[in-house]
Design a protein around this motif. Structure first.
Motif, short mmCIF file in Angstrom:
data_model
loop_
_atom_site.label_atom_id
_atom_site.label_comp_id
_atom_site.label_asym_id
_atom_site.label_seq_id
_atom_site.Cartn_x
_atom_site.Cartn_y
_atom_site.Cartn_z
N HIS A 4 0.88 -1.40 0.01
CA HIS A 4 0.20 -0.10 0.01
C HIS A 4 0.86 1.31 0.08
O HIS A 4 0.83 1.94 -0.75
CB HIS A 4 -0.95 0.06 1.16
N THR A 38 -5.10 9.28 -1.08
CA THR A 38 -4.69 9.42 -2.34
C THR A 38 -4.41 10.78 -2.63
O THR A 38 -4.15 11.22 -3.94
CB THR A 38 -6.02 8.92 -3.11
N THR A 96 -5.16 2.68 -7.31
CA THR A 96 -6.50 2.76 -6.22
C THR A 96 -7.75 2.28 -6.80
O THR A 96 -8.60 1.94 -6.00
CB THR A 96 -6.79 4.30 -6.05
N GLY A 97 -7.72 1.77 -7.95
CA GLY A 97 -8.92 1.16 -8.39
C GLY A 97 -10.13 2.22 -8.50
O GLY A 97 -11.26 1.82 -8.48
N GLY A 98 -9.60 3.43 -8.71
CA GLY A 98 -10.59 4.38 -8.58
C GLY A 98 -11.09 5.05 -7.25
O GLY A 98 -11.90 5.99 -7.38
N GLU A 99 -10.89 4.41 -6.20
CA GLU A 99 -11.06 4.95 -4.84
C GLU A 99 -10.24 6.11 -4.52
O GLU A 99 -8.93 6.24 -5.00
CB GLU A 99 -10.92 3.90 -3.76
N HIS A 100 -10.81 7.17 -3.90
CA HIS A 100 -10.28 8.28 -3.30
C HIS A 100 -10.53 8.53 -1.90
O HIS A 100 -11.61 8.23 -1.34
CB HIS A 100 -10.81 9.43 -4.06
N TRP A 101 -9.46 8.72 -1.08
CA TRP A 101 -9.68 9.26 0.33
C TRP A 101 -8.55 10.13 0.62
O TRP A 101 -7.35 9.96 0.19
CB TRP A 101 -9.65 7.89 1.28
N ARG A 120 -5.70 -0.48 -1.03
CA ARG A 120 -6.45 0.30 -0.21
C ARG A 120 -5.85 -0.24 0.97
O ARG A 120 -5.49 -1.13 1.43
CB ARG A 120 -7.93 -0.34 -0.65
N ARG A 121 -6.66 0.80 2.13
CA ARG A 121 -6.41 0.57 3.29
C ARG A 121 -6.54 -0.73 3.81
O ARG A 121 -6.73 -1.45 4.42
CB ARG A 121 -6.97 1.47 4.50
#
Length: 190
Positions: free
Chosen positions: A23, A60, A75-80, A189-190
């Motif tokens: 990660h 991200t 990220t596979g499209g994830e945002h945080w 991802r986390r």
């Protein structure tokens, strides 16, 4: 998250979710190459010096300025968002104090992984096994998958990449360092 200390060792800041290499390394490599323009001092100031207490987690937002294809691959499209620990309150009601981590205090803080930002790359320390670790060159493609097995991160061996990048790097990304082939890498991802 730390920088080398004068002499030997390191000094840095606590990251609550200290994260496994699969990660953190892609995130940190991409941040160095894109957000911080290959400036390890600017990256160190942001991640270590400019934090009042410590980090809850890195997000991200460290991928700002990275090509969209690289962000999607990581990220596979994830945002945080990255989150700091500034909201803490001590049991006695006093304000929180900076959560400094050094090579001498990491064990007492129950840290599992350490990431030391050197000029030549990121030293990854499996704190359950050793006090030092191998250095991953800053030019390594962020899409390279890395082992999360603590014993694989020996200071006597190269960084344990388990798969080369899945696709050709975008034109603005550096070429990948050699890596061993392995299983497909899931989105981080986390």
């Amino acid at each position: 998250m730390a920088r080398p200390a004068d002499g030997t060792g390191y000094s840095g800041i606590h990251v609550q979710l200290d994260g496994v290499p699969s990660h953190h390394l892609p995130l940190l490599l991409a941040a160095y190459q894109h957000k911080f323009g290959r400036d390890v001092e600017a990256m160190s100031r942001h991640l270590i010096d400019d934090v009042a207490v410590g980090w809850d987690e890195l997000g991200t937002d460290l991928l700002d300025r990275a090509p969209p294809s690289l962000v999607a691959a990581l990220t596979g499209g994830e945002h945080w968002s990255s989150r700091t620990l500034d909201h803490l309150i001590a049991p006695d009601g006093s304000p929180p104090v900076r959560m400094t981590v050094t090579d001498e205090t990491a064990d007492a803080q129950d840290m599992q992984w350490g990431y030391v930002l050197h000029q030549q790359g990121i030293e990854v320390i499996s704190l359950l096994n050793e006090d030092i670790g191998p250095v991953v060159d800053w030019a390594t493609d962020p899409r390279t998958a890395f082992s999360d097995h603590p014993a694989a991160w020996s200071s006597l061996a190269p960084a344990p990449a388990i798969q080369a990048s899945r696709s050709a790097p975008p034109q603005s990304a550096p070429s990948a360092s050699p890596a061993k082939a392995g299983a497909p890498r899931p989105a981080t991802r986390r």
